[in-house]
Motif scaffolding. Structure first.
Motif, PDB file in Angstrom:
ATOM      1  N   ASP C 376     -54.362  -0.200  26.291  1.00 50.91           N
ATOM      2  CA  ASP C 376     -53.830   0.541  25.103  1.00 50.91           C
ATOM      3  C   ASP C 376     -54.003   1.967  25.350  1.00 50.91           C
ATOM      4  O   ASP C 376     -52.895   2.676  24.831  1.00 50.91           O
ATOM      5  CB  ASP C 376     -54.817   0.146  23.983  1.00 50.91           C
ATOM      6  CG  ASP C 376     -54.574  -1.243  23.376  1.00 50.91           C
ATOM      7  OD1 ASP C 376     -53.557  -1.664  23.324  1.00 50.91           O
ATOM      8  OD2 ASP C 376     -55.652  -1.833  23.286  1.00 50.91           O
ATOM      9  N   ALA C 377     -55.051   2.432  26.170  1.00 48.04           N
ATOM     10  CA  ALA C 377     -54.889   3.705  26.592  1.00 48.04           C
ATOM     11  C   ALA C 377     -53.841   4.043  27.457  1.00 48.04           C
ATOM     12  O   ALA C 377     -53.332   5.292  27.321  1.00 48.04           O
ATOM     13  CB  ALA C 377     -56.230   4.171  27.277  1.00 48.04           C
ATOM     14  N   ALA C 378     -53.115   3.267  28.060  1.00 46.00           N
ATOM     15  CA  ALA C 378     -52.110   3.547  28.844  1.00 46.00           C
ATOM     16  C   ALA C 378     -50.807   3.352  28.046  1.00 46.00           C
ATOM     17  O   ALA C 378     -49.655   3.809  28.670  1.00 46.00           O
ATOM     18  CB  ALA C 378     -52.038   2.541  30.108  1.00 46.00           C
ATOM     19  N   ARG C 379     -50.583   2.847  27.195  1.00 45.69           N
ATOM     20  CA  ARG C 379     -49.477   2.667  26.187  1.00 45.69           C
ATOM     21  C   ARG C 379     -48.645   3.750  26.247  1.00 45.69           C
ATOM     22  O   ARG C 379     -47.384   3.754  26.185  1.00 45.69           O
ATOM     23  CB  ARG C 379     -49.574   1.832  25.086  1.00 45.69           C
ATOM     24  CG  ARG C 379     -49.850   0.343  25.182  1.00 45.69           C
ATOM     25  CD  ARG C 379     -50.459  -0.163  24.017  1.00 45.69           C
ATOM     26  NE  ARG C 379     -49.779  -1.792  23.818  1.00 45.69           N
ATOM     27  CZ  ARG C 379     -50.124  -2.516  22.922  1.00 45.69           C
ATOM     28  NH1 ARG C 379     -50.897  -2.081  21.742  1.00 45.69           N
ATOM     29  NH2 ARG C 379     -49.720  -3.740  22.817  1.00 45.69           N
ATOM     30  N   PRO C 380     -49.392   5.016  25.587  1.00 43.96           N
ATOM     31  CA  PRO C 380     -48.570   5.986  25.515  1.00 43.96           C
ATOM     32  C   PRO C 380     -47.771   6.706  26.860  1.00 43.96           C
ATOM     33  O   PRO C 380     -46.808   7.246  26.622  1.00 43.96           O
ATOM     34  CB  PRO C 380     -49.599   7.106  25.060  1.00 43.96           C
ATOM     35  CG  PRO C 380     -50.667   6.167  24.322  1.00 43.96           C
ATOM     36  CD  PRO C 380     -50.824   5.046  25.191  1.00 43.96           C
ATOM     37  N   MET C 381     -48.446   6.492  28.021  1.00 38.06           N
ATOM     38  CA  MET C 381     -47.664   6.907  29.318  1.00 38.06           C
ATOM     39  C   MET C 381     -46.585   6.149  29.426  1.00 38.06           C
ATOM     40  O   MET C 381     -45.684   6.570  29.851  1.00 38.06           O
ATOM     41  CB  MET C 381     -48.753   6.571  30.385  1.00 38.06           C
ATOM     42  CG  MET C 381     -48.165   6.935  31.634  1.00 38.06           C
ATOM     43  SD  MET C 381     -49.438   6.676  33.147  1.00 38.06           S
ATOM     44  CE  MET C 381     -49.517   5.072  33.010  1.00 38.06           C
ATOM     45  N   PHE C 382     -46.704   4.881  29.327  1.00 39.95           N
ATOM     46  CA  PHE C 382     -45.366   4.122  29.426  1.00 39.95           C
ATOM     47  C   PHE C 382     -44.397   4.264  28.348  1.00 39.95           C
ATOM     48  O   PHE C 382     -43.056   4.198  28.693  1.00 39.95           O
ATOM     49  CB  PHE C 382     -45.599   2.652  29.386  1.00 39.95           C
ATOM     50  CG  PHE C 382     -46.655   2.151  30.464  1.00 39.95           C
ATOM     51  CD1 PHE C 382     -46.160   2.175  31.902  1.00 39.95           C
ATOM     52  CD2 PHE C 382     -48.007   1.617  30.386  1.00 39.95           C
ATOM     53  CE1 PHE C 382     -46.903   1.973  32.963  1.00 39.95           C
ATOM     54  CE2 PHE C 382     -48.805   1.357  31.401  1.00 39.95           C
ATOM     55  CZ  PHE C 382     -48.353   1.375  32.650  1.00 39.95           C
TER      56      PHE C 382
END
Lengths: 389, 389, 389, 389
Positions: C376-382
Motif C-alpha cells: 500500500d505504501a508503494a501504490r502512490p509511486m505506481f
C-alpha cells in the motif's frame, strides 16, 4: 410450505418457457449485429405479462417478489442479456413502488395502473460526470406555480430509449434558499425531450441505452414523487431504487455468467483433442478450469437470493443495506466477466468468431463495469463501514 | 558498453518513430471497423525496413536481436495490435533462421535472401483440433520422387493471409514404416492453395488470419527444412520456432497492456468528478486501481527481457526453456486482458463506445486466450516440471 | 562468453554446496522452535567466504555481481529463509559500496577492508511510524565539532542483532536552518547502544531482528557517509541501498516460493489416494494446482534477473528504477505466500504440523508483507508513474 | 413476522454475550501458546446451554435452526476460532439428528437425551489417506451377533479429544458378499480407544484434534445408525452430515474473516504515519485495501445464510446440494485467509508478533485448507455438474 425452488421453476415455466427463451436467444444475435432494439422480444414479454410482474395482486398484477423477479431476470439474461438489462429498468420502477407499498407508503400506486395499461417505464437518473448519482443532479429543476417542475439536463444510458413512455428522473431545484433534489416522472410525449441517435457500443447493444436530452420538460405536480436535500439522506424512495437496481442488475450478470459456463461446457463437449483422442470435456485441465469458474459463480446467485429474500421479508439491515446490495451487484458483474473469459478458453478459437453467442456474451459482460457505483466509486463506502464511526 | 535502454530508444526512433505510430493508431480503428487488412501499415513497415529486422548484417539486414525486436514489437502493438500480431509471423520466420545461424545451423539462410527481396513469410502451423501443434499434424505430406512433398490439409489462423508469399508449414508423412513430420516452406503461387474468405472475429481483425486450405500443394525439395518423428523430439528448428513465437506473441500483448494503461490514465485525467470537484486522476481509489494494474504489468516486459536476452546470449536452459517461454507469453496475454479491463474502469462509459481505442484493445486482448499452447494445454508441462522425472 | 547459467551453477557449488544447504535446512527448524539465532549457519557462511561475496577483487574479495548474489540468496533462502534474510543485511551493505564504486564513487571503500577483516554489517534504517523510510528519520542526529554526530532514536527490525558489529543508520540533524538527513555507520561497541530482548514473532524468527535503541551513540566523522535534505532527493547512496534492498529481499522470497513448490511436489508424491489408488502426484486436479503456482512463480526470478542484470550493467532506468525494484520485491513476496499456501494444499494435513518445514515456510513467507515499502505504501509511486508529470 | 436480524441479535445476546466473548478471546491466546484445550471456554458454553442449541423444544432444548446456529458460530469464531471449530463437531452431531427429524426420520432422537444429559459428541470420520471421506472407510467393522460391530482403525483430526464422550464413526464391513459401510456411535469408555498425544500444529491448536486409535471398539447394536453400500449413495444421514459440516465449518471461517477485518481496521486506526501526519485509517491506499477485502468477505455470510435457510426450510436442491454446500465452505475458508493477510498488511509489523491476536488468526485461518473435501478434491464435483450427465 411450498418449496421455493419448485415455485421458481413454476414461474420460469409460466413467464419464460424454454421455447420463448430460444427465440430470444436467436434474435439476440441479430439485434446485436444490426445495433437494433429488441422489438420482437418486447412484444412477447408484454404478451406474457412480464412487464407487470411486480404489480401487486390488489392492483391486478401477479405480485411477484423481488426474489422471484431476480430469478426470472437471471433466466432471461441467459438468453438475451441486453433484453434483460433493458426491461430491468421498467421492472425496477414497478418494483420500487411495490417495495414502498410493502413498507407502508402508497403514494406512487398510480404507477401500477399505468403499468397495467401498458405504459413502459425507464430510468433517467445517470448523468454525465454526476458521481453523486442518486444524491445529486446536474439537471436543473425549475419549480412551477402548480407544484410541478421544468427539467433541463442530460440523462445518459437511458435503456429502452425507443419505447419508453414514462421516465423516472431527478433534478436539482436551486431556486430556494437551500437546494433541493426533486424526483418524479415525465411522460414521453411531453415537450422538450430529445433522444440521442448516438448509440454504438461494445456490448448490451440491443438495450439501446441512448442519451436523453431534457429541455424544460414538464414534470406534472401529481408526478412529483419526492423532494429532499442533496447528499446522503435516508429516504424510502431512494432506498427502494438502490435495492431494486443493484439486485436486478446483479441478476442480469448472474444470468450471463451462468449462460457463459453452459457455453464453455458445450465447447468442451464439442471440441476433439488429437492428443487425448477424446473430447476436451474429458481433459482434466479443462475440467478443472470450468470447475473453478463454476464454483466461483455459485456464490453470486446465493448472495442475490439472500439479499432479495431479506428485502422481501422486510429485514432491516439499516445502514449496512447499501454495502450488501452493491457488493452483490459488483460480484455478479465480475463473475460474468470471469465466466465469459473462462468459457472462451474452453470453447477455443470457435468462440472468437463474431457469430458465436459467447463472443457476444463476452462483450455484454463488459458493460457490467459501468453501472453505478463502479467498483472504485464504491470503495469509500466499504472502507467507511469498517473505519468510520 | 552502450546502455541497453539507450539502444532500444534509438531503434524505436529509427524503425517506429512517433509520427509513424500515430498513423498506425489512427488507421487501426478503420481496419477494425471495415474488417480490412492493414495494407497501408504494411507498406510503411516495408519502407522502414521493418521486415528485415532479424536479417543478419552479413546478409544485408540490420541484424537485430530477439530482445531488440521484442521491444519494437511491444511498441508497435501499442499503436496497432493486429498489425503487430500479423507482422510477427513474418518476423518469427526470419528470427527462427537467425537463431539457427547463431547456433551453427546455416541450412535455411536462403530465407534471408528472399526476405531482402521482399517476400513475406507467414505461419501455417495451427490446424483444427491439432493440440499436438508443432509435434504433430493433420496435414498429409506425400513424399515425391525429387525429395519434395505434396501437402493436403487445413491451416487456421494464418495471419497476413492477403499478402503472404511464403508459408512455413508442417505435415505428416505416413507413407513409410514410421510416420514422419515434415517442416518446410511453400510458395503462395503454388497450385492447390485456397485462402478462406471467412474472417469475422472479435479482435485482432486487421490481422486477417484466415484459414488456408492446402490441396496437394507442392513443397519443393530445396524448401524442405526438416523431417523428424512426431511427438516430443529435441530439434533446433522447433526450438527456434517456439522461442520466437512465444516471446514475440508475448511482446504484442505486453504492448497492448502498456497502451491500455496509458488510455486508462488518460481517461482518469479527462473525467471530471462532481463529488470531488477534480478530475478522476486525483481520486485515490482510481489511482490505486491503475497503480495495481501497472505494478502487475511491470513483471511482463521484465520476463520478456530476461528470456529474450538469455536467448540472444545462447544461455542454455535445457528442458526448462519451454516452461519459461510459455509462461512469459501466458502472463503477457493475461496482463493485456487485466489492463484493458482496468482501463475501462478508469475511462468510464466513454471507453465502452465502439469508437474508442480502448474498446478495441479490450477485444484485441481477448485474442490472447487462443495462442498455442493455451493456459490449460500448458498446465501438464508445468506440472511435469515439478512432479515427473 | 560463458553461459550465465553454468556460472550460476558453479557459484552455487562453491559457496552453497548441497550438503551445506542440508545442514542449514535441518538447523532452521531448531532455530525457529527455540527462537534462537543462526550461529552455526553464520559460522559456516563466514568460513565459506559468503560474507565477502560483493567485495571487489581489487579489495581481496570474489567480486560477485548483484545478479550472482541474488541467485545465491535464492538458493540459501530455499534452505534457511531467516538465515538468508538476515545475512542479506550484511550483503546489502557491501553491495551498496560495490554499486557506488561501479558508478565512480569510492568514498566508502573502507568498508571492504572491514568486511574482509570479519566485521558484520547490519541495517538500522527502519523506525517505528517512519513511513518516510530512507527519506526521513525520527532519530535525532546532533552534529559534533569534529564532524561526527550523536544519534538518539529507535531502529526496528535490526536483523543480525546478536552479532552485528557495524550498523548503517540515518538520523535527522535539525540543528541548522534546514534539517538534514545524515547517513553513516556506528560501531557495536560504541556507547549508548541497547539491543532489545523483545523478539517473538510469527516467522523469520532466526533472523533475530530485534529493535536497537540508540542513546547519543557516536557516529565518527570518518564514518559519516552522506548528508542530504529529507524528502525525495536523488543520491547514489540511497539509490544503491534501494536497489540492493529490494532485489535481495526479493531474492529471499523467491527462494522461499521455489522451496515451497518443491515441498508441495514432494507432498503429492508421498500421499496415497484411496480413491484413485495412486499417489496424489497422479491426480490431475492436484497437478493442475501446483502447475498454476509454478507458472506464476516463474515470473519472479525472471524479474529479479532482468533488473539485477540491468543494475550490474549500469543500465539507466532513471526515475523508473524505484518502480521496477519495488514491484519485483512485492511480486516475490506475494509468490512466496501463494506458493506456501498451494504447497499446504498439496501436502495435506501433514504439512500443518509444526514439525513440518512447510508450516515454517508458510510463517516465514508472511514476513514478506512488512518490508518497506509495503504494497500500500508503494501504490502512490505506481499511480504517479502513470498519472503525474 | 419477526425481523430475522433482530432474532439473531437476541440469540447472540442470550448465548454469546459480549463479556463472555471477551473472556473467550483472552483465553484463546493462552490456549494457543500452551497448546492446551479450552476447558474453561467449554465449561462456560455448557453453562450457557450452548451444547443443546440444536435440540428441538420437544426434547427440552431451544430448537435453534441451522441458520441461527451458523450465525452464533460465526460470532463465537470471531473470539475463539479453535473453540468454535471444536464445539462445531458436537453441534453438528446434534444438528444432524435435528435435520433428520425435520425430514421425518426419528431414528436417532435418543441422541437428544444424551446431549441434554451432558454427553459431548465428536466426529470420528476423517482417516489417513481416505479421500472417499464419507463414502468409504479404512476402518474395519466386524459385525457381531447382536447387531453391533467391533471397529478397528485410525481416525484423525478428532476435535474435542480431551473431553468427548460419544464419537460418531464409520467403518467398512467386508465380511459379507458386498462390502457395507457402517455408521454409528461409540462411547468414550468403551474398550480399545486410544487418543494420541501427538498434537502440535500451526493453528486451531486449542481444538486438540488428536488422532483416535480404535482397536476392536464395540459399537453397540442400538447405536448403529446406518448401513449402506460404499461409494455414492443417497442417504439422509450422510446428507445431514454434509450439510451441517460444510455450513458450520464455513461459519467458523466466516467468523475468522470478519474478526480479522476488525483487527485490520483497528490496526489502521492505531498506526500513525509520519508522512501523512494522520493515522493510517485516513490514508486512502490502506482504506482501499481493507475496503476490497470487506467487499469480498460480504459474499461469504450471504452464501451461508442463503443455504442454511434453504436447508431449514427443507428446500430441495437435489443433486446440487453438495456443490452449494462445499462451495460455501471453500469460499469461507479462502476469505479467512485473504482477510487475515489483508489485516496483517493493515496492522503492520505489530501484527507479526506472536502475542498479537491477528498472527494467531492468520495461523488458525490456514487450517481451512484441510477440511474435506479440499479445494482440489472438490473440483471433479464442480466439473461434473457442468459436463457430465
Amino acid at each position: 410450505m411450498t418449496d421455493r425452488e419448485i415455485r421458481h421453476a413454476e414461474l420460469a415455466a409460466r413467464y419464460l418457457p424454454d421455447e420463448l427463451l430460444e427465440r430470444f436467444r436467436e434474435r439476440a444475435a441479430g439485434y446485436d449485429r444490426a445495433n437494433g432494439f429488441f422489438d420482437e422480444d418486447l412484444a412477447e414479454l408484454v404478451a406474457q405479462g412480464y412487464l407487470t410482474l411486480f404489480v401487486p395482486t390488489e392492483f391486478g398484477g401477479p405480485g411477484l417478489s423481488l426474489n422471484e423477479v431476480s430469478r426470472l431476470q437471471q433466466r432471461l439474461a441467459g438468453a438475451a442479456p441486453a433484453t434483460a438489462l433493458a426491461v430491468n429498468m421498467h421492472l425496477m420502477c414497478t418494483g420500487v413502488v411495490t417495495a414502498m407499498v410493502d413498507r407502508g407508503d402508497r403514494s406512487l400506486t398510480w404507477l401500477f395502473g399505468e403499468v397495467m395499461a401498458g405504459e413502459i417505464f425507464a430510468f433517467g437518473i445517470s448523468e454525465p460526470a454526476n458521481d453523486w448519482v442518486l444524491q445529486g443532479s446536474n439537471t436543473v429543476a425549475e419549480p412551477q406555480a402548480d407544484g410541478g417542475y421544468l427539467l433541463t439536463g442530460v440523462k445518459i444510458f437511458t435503456s429502452l430509449s425507443p419505447v419508453w413512455t414514462r421516465l423516472i428522473v431527478h433534478g436539482l431545484d436551486s431556486s430556494g434558499t437551500e437546494p433541493e433534489l426533486v424526483y418524479g416522472f415525465v411522460e414521453r410525449d411531453a415537450p422538450g425531450i430529445t433522444v440521442s441517435d448516438d448509440w454504438d457500443v461494445l456490448g448490451m447493444r440491443a438495450s439501446q441505452s441512448r442519451a436523453t436530452i431534457l429541455r424544460q420538460v414538464p414534470m406534472r405536480a401529481e408526478r412529483v414523487a419526492r423532494t429532499m436535500p442533496p447528499g446522503r439522506h435516508p429516504d424510502l424512495l431512494t432506498f427502494a431504487i438502490t435495492s431494486n437496481f443493484q439486485l436486478l442488475v446483479g441478476a442480469v450478470y448472474a444470468g450471463v455468467a451462468r449462460r457463459a459456463l453452459e457455453l464453455g461446457a458445450a465447447g468442451l463437449k464439442h471440441r476433439m483433442s488429437a492428443k487425448s483422442g477424446t473430447t476436451y470435456a474429458e481433459i482434466p485441465e479443462y475440467r478443472t478450469r470450468i470447475a473453478d469458474a463454476y464454483r466461483d459463480y455459485l456464490a453470486v446467485p446465493a448472495q442475490l437470493d439472500a439479499y432479495s429474500r431479506d428485502f422481501d421479508d422486510l429485514v432491516d439491515h439499516g445502514s449496512r443495506w447499501p454495502q450488501l446490495l452493491v457488493s452483490a451487484r459488483i460480484n455478479a458483474s465480475a463473475a460474468a466477466r470471469r465466466a465469459t473469459e473462462t468459457a472462451l478458453l474452453c470453447a477455443g478459437g470457435g468462440g472468437f468468431a463474431n457469430g458465436s453467442e459467447l463472443s457476444r456474451l463476452f462483450r455484454d459482460a463488459a458493460a457490467g463495469l459501468f453501472h453505478p457505483p463502479s467498483a472504485d466509486a464504491a470503495r469509500p463506502m466499504f472502507a467507511a463501514a469498517l473505519l468510520d464511526d
